[in-house]
Motif scaffolding. Sequence first.
Motif, PDB file in Angstrom:
ATOM      1  N   THR A   1       0.858  -1.178   0.000  1.00  0.00           N
ATOM      2  CA  THR A   1       0.000   0.000   0.000  1.00  0.00           C
ATOM      3  C   THR A   1       0.892   1.226   0.000  1.00  0.00           C
TER       4      THR A   1
ATOM      5  N   ARG B   1       1.239   5.372   0.748  1.00  0.00           N
ATOM      6  CA  ARG B   1       0.687   6.547   1.435  1.00  0.00           C
ATOM      7  C   ARG B   1       1.084   7.791   0.651  1.00  0.00           C
TER       8      ARG B   1
ATOM      9  N   ILE C   1       0.945  11.916   0.898  1.00  0.00           N
ATOM     10  CA  ILE C   1       0.731  13.019   1.825  1.00  0.00           C
ATOM     11  C   ILE C   1       0.795  14.318   1.027  1.00  0.00           C
TER      12      ILE C   1
ATOM     13  N   THR D   1      -3.486   5.306   0.217  1.00  0.00           N
ATOM     14  CA  THR D   1      -4.094   6.025   1.331  1.00  0.00           C
ATOM     15  C   THR D   1      -3.658   7.472   1.200  1.00  0.00           C
TER      16      THR D   1
ATOM     17  N   ASP E   1      -3.473  11.345   2.678  1.00  0.00           N
ATOM     18  CA  ASP E   1      -3.467  12.186   3.869  1.00  0.00           C
ATOM     19  C   ASP E   1      -3.255  13.622   3.402  1.00  0.00           C
TER      20      ASP E   1
ATOM     21  N   SER F   1       2.925  12.687  10.314  1.00  0.00           N
ATOM     22  CA  SER F   1       2.118  11.928   9.358  1.00  0.00           C
ATOM     23  C   SER F   1       2.883  10.708   8.864  1.00  0.00           C
ATOM     24  N   CYS F   2       4.176  10.867   8.615  1.00  0.00           N
ATOM     25  CA  CYS F   2       5.008   9.726   8.205  1.00  0.00           C
ATOM     26  C   CYS F   2       5.127   8.708   9.335  1.00  0.00           C
TER      27      CYS F   2
ATOM     28  N   ALA G   1       2.039   6.613   9.668  1.00  0.00           N
ATOM     29  CA  ALA G   1       1.690   5.785   8.510  1.00  0.00           C
ATOM     30  C   ALA G   1       2.184   4.355   8.709  1.00  0.00           C
TER      31      ALA G   1
ATOM     32  N   GLU H   1       2.240   2.319   6.160  1.00  0.00           N
ATOM     33  CA  GLU H   1       2.806   1.961   4.866  1.00  0.00           C
ATOM     34  C   GLU H   1       4.326   2.109   4.886  1.00  0.00           C
TER      35      GLU H   1
ATOM     36  N   VAL I   1       6.045   5.947   1.169  1.00  0.00           N
ATOM     37  CA  VAL I   1       5.341   7.210   1.382  1.00  0.00           C
ATOM     38  C   VAL I   1       5.810   8.209   0.328  1.00  0.00           C
TER      39      VAL I   1
ATOM     40  N   GLN J   1      11.064   3.715   6.611  1.00  0.00           N
ATOM     41  CA  GLN J   1      10.200   3.771   5.435  1.00  0.00           C
ATOM     42  C   GLN J   1      10.991   4.331   4.268  1.00  0.00           C
TER      43      GLN J   1
END
Length: 161
Positions: free
Chosen positions: A2, A4, A6, A44, A46, A67-68, A71, A73, A76, A99
């Motif tokens: 998945t 993410r 942002i 996803t 954000d 936010s990271c 997450a 995921e 990102v 990540q």
Amino acid sequence: MTLRLIATGGTFDKHYNELNGVLGFADSHLPEVVKRSRMTVPVTLDVLPLLDSLDMQDADRQRVLASCQDASEKAVVIIHGTDTMRETAAVLGAARLEQTIVLTGAMIPYEIANSDALFNLGFACGVAQVLPAGVYVAMNGQVFPWDNVQKNRAAGVFQQL
């Protein structure tokens, strides 16, 4: 996997107001961009407060970091203004998250003809899925480590330091 996404604003997400000729923010273009791109990887989204990156403060960068961190995921992609993309990347790089975080943006807003926004987002989403954990800037078909990149304002491109 998945992915993410942002959204933080920047030129990518600016809208043109035809009444006064000013670029500003309304809703993010990202839901439309994701649909138009026909990505098959689950995404996803954000959406943080949309800002011109020149207006970003330390608190805004901390919001991006949070936010990271929140997450789940492993990949990102952050849509960010190009003027201070490196500063935000430095905050993320110093955090040493587990990540793959790729920052991208646009020199021309998504809704304006000949924008680089869709290409840059697609490229960033692709490389975010294959690069090792770390923080990168992906612009105009090139990927740079967060600590070896600068914006060449005269040429309108990103390059190594």
